[in-house]
Design a protein around this motif. Structure first.
Motif, PDB file in Angstrom:
ATOM      1  N   VAL A  10       1.151  -1.193  -0.083  1.00  0.00           N
ATOM      2  CA  VAL A  10      -0.397   0.358  -0.339  1.00  0.00           C
ATOM      3  C   VAL A  10       0.676   0.953   0.443  1.00  0.00           C
ATOM      4  CG1 VAL A  10      -1.947   1.327   1.253  1.00  0.00           C
ATOM      5  CG2 VAL A  10      -2.047  -0.921   1.093  1.00  0.00           C
ATOM      6  N   ALA A  11       1.109   1.940  -0.621  1.00  0.00           N
ATOM      7  CA  ALA A  11       1.178   3.137  -0.757  1.00  0.00           C
ATOM      8  C   ALA A  11       0.744   3.986  -2.108  1.00  0.00           C
ATOM      9  CB  ALA A  11       2.413   3.134  -2.038  1.00  0.00           C
ATOM     10  N   ASP A  12       0.992   5.709  -1.694  1.00  0.00           N
ATOM     11  CA  ASP A  12       0.075   6.679  -2.285  1.00  0.00           C
ATOM     12  C   ASP A  12       1.625   7.926  -3.013  1.00  0.00           C
ATOM     13  OD1 ASP A  12      -0.900   8.867  -4.020  1.00  0.00           O
ATOM     14  OD2 ASP A  12      -2.643   8.994  -2.275  1.00  0.00           O
ATOM     15  N   VAL A  13       1.334   7.346  -4.812  1.00  0.00           N
ATOM     16  CA  VAL A  13       2.098   7.937  -5.604  1.00  0.00           C
ATOM     17  C   VAL A  13       2.656   9.227  -4.849  1.00  0.00           C
ATOM     18  CG1 VAL A  13       2.431   6.177  -7.113  1.00  0.00           C
ATOM     19  CG2 VAL A  13       1.088   7.958  -7.361  1.00  0.00           C
ATOM     20  N   THR A  14       1.909   9.883  -4.447  1.00  0.00           N
ATOM     21  CA  THR A  14       2.764  11.456  -4.100  1.00  0.00           C
ATOM     22  C   THR A  14       3.013  11.437  -3.025  1.00  0.00           C
ATOM     23  OG1 THR A  14      -0.126  11.505  -2.922  1.00  0.00           O
ATOM     24  CG2 THR A  14       0.210  11.944  -4.931  1.00  0.00           C
ATOM     25  N   ASP A  15       3.351  10.427  -2.364  1.00  0.00           N
ATOM     26  CA  ASP A  15       3.504  10.338  -1.408  1.00  0.00           C
ATOM     27  C   ASP A  15       5.311   9.412  -1.267  1.00  0.00           C
ATOM     28  OD1 ASP A  15       4.809  10.283   1.853  1.00  0.00           O
ATOM     29  OD2 ASP A  15       2.732   9.470   2.577  1.00  0.00           O
ATOM     30  N   ASP A  16       6.535  10.569  -0.956  1.00  0.00           N
ATOM     31  CA  ASP A  16       7.730  10.228  -1.191  1.00  0.00           C
ATOM     32  C   ASP A  16       7.730   8.851  -0.180  1.00  0.00           C
ATOM     33  OD1 ASP A  16      10.354  10.072  -3.266  1.00  0.00           O
ATOM     34  OD2 ASP A  16      10.681  10.561  -1.583  1.00  0.00           O
ATOM     35  N   ALA A  17       7.501   9.293   0.976  1.00  0.00           N
ATOM     36  CA  ALA A  17       8.645   8.356   1.821  1.00  0.00           C
ATOM     37  C   ALA A  17       7.530   7.233   1.983  1.00  0.00           C
ATOM     38  CB  ALA A  17       8.223   8.861   3.011  1.00  0.00           C
ATOM     39  N   ALA A  18       6.188   7.134   1.263  1.00  0.00           N
ATOM     40  CA  ALA A  18       5.651   5.906   1.850  1.00  0.00           C
ATOM     41  C   ALA A  18       5.654   5.193   0.397  1.00  0.00           C
ATOM     42  CB  ALA A  18       3.877   6.600   0.978  1.00  0.00           C
ATOM     43  N   VAL A  19       6.128   5.730  -0.849  1.00  0.00           N
ATOM     44  CA  VAL A  19       6.682   5.013  -1.746  1.00  0.00           C
ATOM     45  C   VAL A  19       8.197   4.216  -1.840  1.00  0.00           C
ATOM     46  CG1 VAL A  19       8.345   5.327  -4.444  1.00  0.00           C
ATOM     47  CG2 VAL A  19       5.524   6.872  -3.883  1.00  0.00           C
ATOM     48  N   ARG A  20       9.039   5.025  -1.401  1.00  0.00           N
ATOM     49  CA  ARG A  20      10.346   4.176  -1.327  1.00  0.00           C
ATOM     50  C   ARG A  20      10.152   3.291   0.002  1.00  0.00           C
ATOM     51  NH1 ARG A  20      14.678   7.249  -2.836  1.00  0.00           N
ATOM     52  NH2 ARG A  20      14.352   9.555  -3.371  1.00  0.00           N
ATOM     53  N   ALA A  21       9.465   3.529   1.057  1.00  0.00           N
ATOM     54  CA  ALA A  21       8.988   2.404   1.939  1.00  0.00           C
ATOM     55  C   ALA A  21       8.480   1.211   1.139  1.00  0.00           C
ATOM     56  CB  ALA A  21       8.410   1.986   3.012  1.00  0.00           C
ATOM     57  N   ALA A  22       7.577   0.909   0.273  1.00  0.00           N
ATOM     58  CA  ALA A  22       7.326   0.603  -0.523  1.00  0.00           C
ATOM     59  C   ALA A  22       7.563  -0.368  -1.717  1.00  0.00           C
ATOM     60  CB  ALA A  22       6.037   0.863  -1.343  1.00  0.00           C
ATOM     61  N   VAL A  23       8.093   0.301  -2.042  1.00  0.00           N
ATOM     62  CA  VAL A  23       9.430  -0.336  -3.292  1.00  0.00           C
ATOM     63  C   VAL A  23      10.672  -1.188  -2.748  1.00  0.00           C
ATOM     64  CG1 VAL A  23      11.682   0.679  -4.455  1.00  0.00           C
ATOM     65  CG2 VAL A  23       8.839   1.300  -5.107  1.00  0.00           C
TER      66      VAL A  23
ATOM     67  N   VAL B  60      -0.062  13.104  -8.968  1.00  0.00           N
ATOM     68  CA  VAL B  60      -0.437  11.711  -9.922  1.00  0.00           C
ATOM     69  C   VAL B  60       0.610  10.677 -11.362  1.00  0.00           C
ATOM     70  CG1 VAL B  60      -1.966   9.528 -10.173  1.00  0.00           C
ATOM     71  CG2 VAL B  60      -2.383  11.607  -8.188  1.00  0.00           C
ATOM     72  N   ASN B  61       0.070  11.696 -12.118  1.00  0.00           N
ATOM     73  CA  ASN B  61       0.647  10.613 -12.988  1.00  0.00           C
ATOM     74  C   ASN B  61       1.489  11.146 -13.629  1.00  0.00           C
ATOM     75  OD1 ASN B  61      -2.444  10.176 -13.151  1.00  0.00           O
ATOM     76  ND2 ASN B  61      -2.123  11.275 -15.493  1.00  0.00           N
ATOM     77  N   VAL B  62       2.572  12.886 -13.107  1.00  0.00           N
ATOM     78  CA  VAL B  62       3.581  12.709 -13.841  1.00  0.00           C
ATOM     79  C   VAL B  62       4.978  12.648 -12.859  1.00  0.00           C
ATOM     80  CG1 VAL B  62       5.329  14.277 -15.291  1.00  0.00           C
ATOM     81  CG2 VAL B  62       3.200  14.282 -15.288  1.00  0.00           C
ATOM     82  N   THR B  63       4.625  13.357 -11.880  1.00  0.00           N
ATOM     83  CA  THR B  63       5.566  13.161 -10.055  1.00  0.00           C
ATOM     84  C   THR B  63       5.672  11.721  -9.685  1.00  0.00           C
ATOM     85  OG1 THR B  63       4.887  16.018 -10.106  1.00  0.00           O
ATOM     86  CG2 THR B  63       6.912  14.659  -8.510  1.00  0.00           C
ATOM     87  N   GLY B  64       4.346  11.336  -9.832  1.00  0.00           N
ATOM     88  CA  GLY B  64       4.576  10.201  -8.465  1.00  0.00           C
ATOM     89  C   GLY B  64       4.772   8.941  -9.793  1.00  0.00           C
ATOM     90  N   LEU B  65       4.879   8.944 -11.307  1.00  0.00           N
ATOM     91  CA  LEU B  65       6.093   7.805 -12.007  1.00  0.00           C
ATOM     92  C   LEU B  65       7.611   8.238 -11.632  1.00  0.00           C
ATOM     93  CD1 LEU B  65       5.568   7.081 -16.081  1.00  0.00           C
ATOM     94  CD2 LEU B  65       7.749   7.552 -14.688  1.00  0.00           C
ATOM     95  N   VAL B  66       8.019   9.566 -11.535  1.00  0.00           N
ATOM     96  CA  VAL B  66       9.331   9.718 -11.139  1.00  0.00           C
ATOM     97  C   VAL B  66       9.463   9.638  -9.819  1.00  0.00           C
ATOM     98  CG1 VAL B  66      10.716  11.737 -10.299  1.00  0.00           C
ATOM     99  CG2 VAL B  66       8.707  11.888 -12.465  1.00  0.00           C
ATOM    100  N   ARG B  67       8.772   8.990  -8.806  1.00  0.00           N
ATOM    101  CA  ARG B  67       9.453   9.174  -7.793  1.00  0.00           C
ATOM    102  C   ARG B  67       8.761   7.443  -7.183  1.00  0.00           C
ATOM    103  NH1 ARG B  67       4.701  12.497  -6.743  1.00  0.00           N
ATOM    104  NH2 ARG B  67       5.201  14.635  -5.351  1.00  0.00           N
ATOM    105  N   VAL B  68       8.254   6.590  -8.062  1.00  0.00           N
ATOM    106  CA  VAL B  68       7.999   5.430  -7.787  1.00  0.00           C
ATOM    107  C   VAL B  68       9.477   4.512  -9.131  1.00  0.00           C
ATOM    108  CG1 VAL B  68       7.234   3.006  -8.867  1.00  0.00           C
ATOM    109  CG2 VAL B  68       5.787   5.049  -7.696  1.00  0.00           C
ATOM    110  N   SER B  69       9.817   5.130  -9.948  1.00  0.00           N
ATOM    111  CA  SER B  69      10.813   4.925 -10.971  1.00  0.00           C
ATOM    112  C   SER B  69      12.326   5.473 -10.364  1.00  0.00           C
ATOM    113  CB  SER B  69      10.768   6.147 -11.824  1.00  0.00           C
ATOM    114  OG  SER B  69      10.249   5.626 -12.943  1.00  0.00           O
TER     115      SER B  69
END
Length: 250
Positions: A51-64, A103-112
């Motif tokens: 579970v993570a929201d791609v707008t939350d950098d910390a949550a994305v990093r933890a989930a990845v 969501v659509n652009v910066t979210g992609l950047v965070r996950v990548s």
């Protein structure tokens, strides 16, 4: 059927629609698959949910990190998470523009960004971004959405150039209108859902909506080891909408 055997894949927005179809497609062909989404309840086995929201950098990093740990690394990233927007440039305020771009652009950047250290360790590293026909065709009432998908297409090419030397391939798919829960909700909100559906089907030269499985199979092609010489490619899955100019139907 075993092209992806032993490979680890992470699919964002993988709990429904194109993302879920992609996760299931990869899993059925041998991949170990993790899904990153805001709600992963009800995911079918053997998909692993994070579970993570791609707008939350910390949550994305933890989930990845958690997904890579669970899967033993990452070979494939499918950046599919996204939201829609309806209207002309007059119809959405600054807050909505910021939200959808986030969501659509910066979210992609965070996950990548979070996935790249793991992908660099893979001999079969691939990133596939879900873009849209809206990224290169002018569609009415889609100004904000089109702006984000145009950005995703340009970003795909820039990422491909940046990371090809590291052995990481980056491509995107550009679906036409896909039969997903989101599209069905949009149809239900119109004054005449049947007429709106007929118009959407008619604008695609093959005369119907694209299926989520058709997009998933295109994503899988771009992600797979058999496409090792394919990078910086924009693959249309739109029934010919982008390239064909047919006479009106009788």
């Amino acid at each position: 059927m075993d092209e992806f055997s032993g490979l680890a894949a992470l699919v964002t927005g993988g709990a429904s629609g194109i993302g879920l179809a992609t996760a299931r497609w990869l899993s059925a062909r041998g991949a170990h698959v993790a899904v990153l989404d805001r709600d992963t309840e009800g995911l079918p086995d053997p998909l692993a949910g994070f579970v993570a929201d791609v707008t939350d950098d910390a949550a994305v990093r933890a989930a990845v990190e958690a997904a890579a740990d669970r899967l033993g690394g990452l070979d494939i990233l499918v950046n599919n998470a996204g939201v829609g927007a309806v209207g002309t440039v007059e119809d959405n305020d600054d807050v909505e523009w910021a939200r959808v771009l986030d969501v659509n652009v910066t979210g992609l950047v965070r996950v990548s960004r979070a996935a790249l250290p793991h992908l660099r360790e893979s001999a079969y590293a691939a990133i596939v971004n879900t873009c849209s026909i809206a990224g290169h065709a002018g569609l009415p009432q889609r100004a904000l959405y089109s702006a984000t998908k145009g950005a995703v297409q340009a970003l795909t090419l820039a990422m491909a150039a940046d990371h090809v030397g590291e052995g990481i391939r980056v491509n995107c798919v550009n679906p036409g209108t896909v039969d997903t829960p989101w599209v069905r909700r949009l149809l239900a909100a119109t004054d005449d859902p049947d007429a709106t559906l007929a118009a959407l089907e008619a604008r695609q030269p093959h005369g119907r909506l694209v299926s989520a499985d058709e997009v998933a199979s295109a994503i899988a092609y771009l992600a797979g080891p058999n496409s090792g010489s394919t990078t910086g490619t924009v693959l249309a899955v739109d029934g010919g909408m982008h390239g064909l100019r047919l006479p009106p139907r009788d």
